[in-house]
Write a protein that holds these residues in place. Structure first.
Motif, short mmCIF file in Angstrom:
data_model
loop_
_atom_site.label_atom_id
_atom_site.label_comp_id
_atom_site.label_asym_id
_atom_site.label_seq_id
_atom_site.Cartn_x
_atom_site.Cartn_y
_atom_site.Cartn_z
N VAL A 1 0.83 -1.21 0.00
CA VAL A 1 0.00 0.00 0.00
C VAL A 1 0.86 1.26 0.00
O VAL A 1 0.59 2.21 -0.73
CB VAL A 1 -0.96 -0.01 1.20
CG1 VAL A 1 -1.71 1.31 1.32
CG2 VAL A 1 -1.94 -1.18 1.08
N TRP B 1 1.92 2.35 -3.37
CA TRP B 1 0.92 3.04 -4.19
C TRP B 1 1.01 4.55 -3.93
O TRP B 1 0.95 5.35 -4.87
CB TRP B 1 -0.49 2.57 -3.86
CG TRP B 1 -0.71 1.09 -3.85
CD1 TRP B 1 0.10 0.12 -4.41
CD2 TRP B 1 -1.80 0.39 -3.25
NE1 TRP B 1 -0.43 -1.12 -4.18
CE2 TRP B 1 -1.59 -0.99 -3.48
CE3 TRP B 1 -2.93 0.80 -2.55
CZ2 TRP B 1 -2.49 -1.96 -3.02
CZ3 TRP B 1 -3.83 -0.15 -2.09
CH2 TRP B 1 -3.60 -1.53 -2.32
N LEU B 2 1.19 4.91 -2.68
CA LEU B 2 1.30 6.33 -2.31
C LEU B 2 2.62 6.93 -2.78
O LEU B 2 2.67 8.07 -3.26
CB LEU B 2 1.16 6.47 -0.80
CG LEU B 2 -0.21 6.07 -0.25
CD1 LEU B 2 -0.15 5.84 1.26
CD2 LEU B 2 -1.25 7.14 -0.57
N ALA C 1 -5.26 3.75 -2.53
CA ALA C 1 -4.71 3.56 -1.18
C ALA C 1 -5.74 3.91 -0.12
O ALA C 1 -5.84 3.23 0.92
CB ALA C 1 -3.45 4.39 -1.01
N GLY D 1 -6.48 0.55 1.45
CA GLY D 1 -5.39 0.52 2.42
C GLY D 1 -5.69 1.17 3.74
O GLY D 1 -5.09 0.81 4.75
N PHE E 1 -2.79 2.96 7.40
CA PHE E 1 -2.58 2.19 6.19
C PHE E 1 -2.00 0.83 6.53
O PHE E 1 -0.96 0.74 7.20
CB PHE E 1 -1.61 2.92 5.25
CG PHE E 1 -2.14 4.17 4.64
CD1 PHE E 1 -3.21 4.13 3.73
CD2 PHE E 1 -1.60 5.41 4.94
CE1 PHE E 1 -3.71 5.28 3.15
CE2 PHE E 1 -2.09 6.57 4.37
CZ PHE E 1 -3.15 6.51 3.48
N GLY F 1 2.15 9.09 2.10
CA GLY F 1 0.79 9.56 1.91
C GLY F 1 0.66 11.05 2.13
O GLY F 1 -0.04 11.76 1.40
#
Length: 412
Positions: free
Chosen positions: A254, A257-258, A289, A293, A302, A325
């Motif tokens: 996760v 992804w950020l 996310a 997440g 997350f 994030g």
């Protein structure tokens, strides 16, 4: 090149003062990692270095990079940290016989048996670029050496991607390709482009992002595969028996992804004519996310990893994912003007301040369990300042050039 205007919520003087205070505290905390044996050690919870652990190349490069950014922000006492890092990377970690750099050294001795990895060499390239921008002795030489090693051994021009790892003599190329190493090489290539002035580095960053995000992640509804074979075919069952691995966990990560969401904004801002998919994918990954997440198991934060259908695989909360994030929300808010990102920027900082940030010392707990109590199963101690500095500094900088070049040019 994308023009970015700082939104009012990022420019609040009180907020920036808080960020700057935390940067100053963080820099004081990491001073304890400096080792008389050379380089930097693994920091423990009390701010002292663990003298029994190996000296790791990637941590030494990250701390050299952090020191360079702190120096360019005018924080006294940081020049010697950059120079200490450059000396260790150039002398202690450097393999004079075969080229490149050893991944780890004994606590007070020579190299530990292992491989020469793209992940570690990405941070050599980043540290060299940052030290060059800081104007420190040996910085340019380190940068030039890192460029030469990367292009000679790691960069696969045909694939437009990086190879993963080698034996010490650069034989025995690993039968594996990783998204994690290529992700960090995107950051390093952007920095190399800024420092060298050669736009081909931005094209390399775009090439890696295109294969991994515009194709591999998009084709799987944004559940980014992390592991591939040498032909870049996904290996979804890789490390199924070691699901919480710190660098190659099973499933989809996760926090990555950020991190990719942030990096895509940097790429877009660096290119003269960026493709439209960069912005689309950056927003899609951030939203992904949030959906798959954040707080998906009934607890805030997350989760570390999911499978490719969205089920939680490892539920620990990593500080670095939260840091990325925060930085991604800041950048997306600046380029889109969408109030969604102000909401999440504030929400993520509130969560960080309540559960992760040790505000008096400026460091963060590195890992929490699902119930938000501290855990150290994957990342014990406090060795990482690099991701924390991203959360504190990147919201104060433009998306391009990168942090070191922006500070060198007075663009904060």
């Amino acid at each position: 090149m994308t023009l970015i205007t700082t939104p009012p919520w990022l420019g609040l003087p009180t907020h920036r003062a808080w960020l700057d205070d935390q940067i100053n505290r963080l820099v004081r905390f990491v001073q304890g990692s400096r080792l008389e044996a050379g380089g930097f050690g693994y920091l423990l919870e009390d701010g002292t270095a663990d003298l029994t652990r190996p000296r790791e190349l990637y941590l030494n490069c990250r701390l050299t990079h952090v020191a360079a950014l702190a120096y360019m922000r005018g924080i006294p006492g940081t020049a010697h940290l950059i120079d200490h890092g450059i000396a260790a990377i150039t002398n202690d970690f450097h393999d004079r016989a075969n080229g490149g750099w050893f991944s780890a050294l004994e606590p007070a001795g020579g190299p530990i048996a292992g491989r020469k990895a793209a992940y570690d060499h990405a941070f050599v390239l980043l540290a060299g670029a940052s030290a060059t921008e800081a104007g420190r002795p040996g910085g340019r030489e380190l940068f030039d050496s890192a460029v030469a090693v990367f292009l000679k051994h790691f960069w696969d021009e045909e694939a437009g991607m990086s190879r993963e790892s080698f034996a010490w003599d650069f034989t025995d190329s690993e039968d594996y390709r990783g998204a994690n190493s290529n992700m960090h090489l995107v950051e390093a290539c952007l920095a190399a482009g800024d420092t060298s002035g050669d736009a081909v580095w931005y094209d390399r960053a775009l090439s890696m992002a295109d294969r991994l995000i515009n194709h591999a992640a998009r084709e799987r509804n944004w559940f980014l595969p992390e592991h591939f074979d040498t032909q870049w075919n996904p290996r979804p069952e890789y490390n199924t028996d070691d699901r919480a691995h710190p660098f190659r966990p099973y499933g989809s990560t996760v926090g990555h992804w950020l991190e990719w969401s942030r990096l895509l904004v940097h790429i877009e801002a660096s290119l003269a004519s960026p493709p439209a998919w960069l912005r689309e994918a950056a927003t899609a990954l951030f939203n992904h996310a949030i959906t798959f997440g954040w707080s998906v198991d009934g607890h805030d934060g997350f989760v570390y990893t999911t499978d490719f259908e969205g089920a939680v695989v490892t539920d620990v909360r990593m500080h670095w994912a939260l840091c990325e994030g925060i930085a991604a929300a800041a950048l997306l808010g600046a380029v889109t003007g969408d109030a969604l990102y102000e909401h999440w920027y504030r929400k993520l900082w509130d969560h960080a301040a309540r559960y992760f940030v040790e505000q008096e010392r400026g460091t963060w707990k590195h890992q929490l369990a699902a119930d938000l109590s501290e855990a150290g199963s994957v990342w014990p101690g406090r060795p990482d300042a690099y991701h924390v500095l991203n959360a504190l500094l990147l919201p104060q900088l433009p998306a391009a050039p990168g942090a070191a070049t922006a500070l060198a040019r007075g663009l904060a």
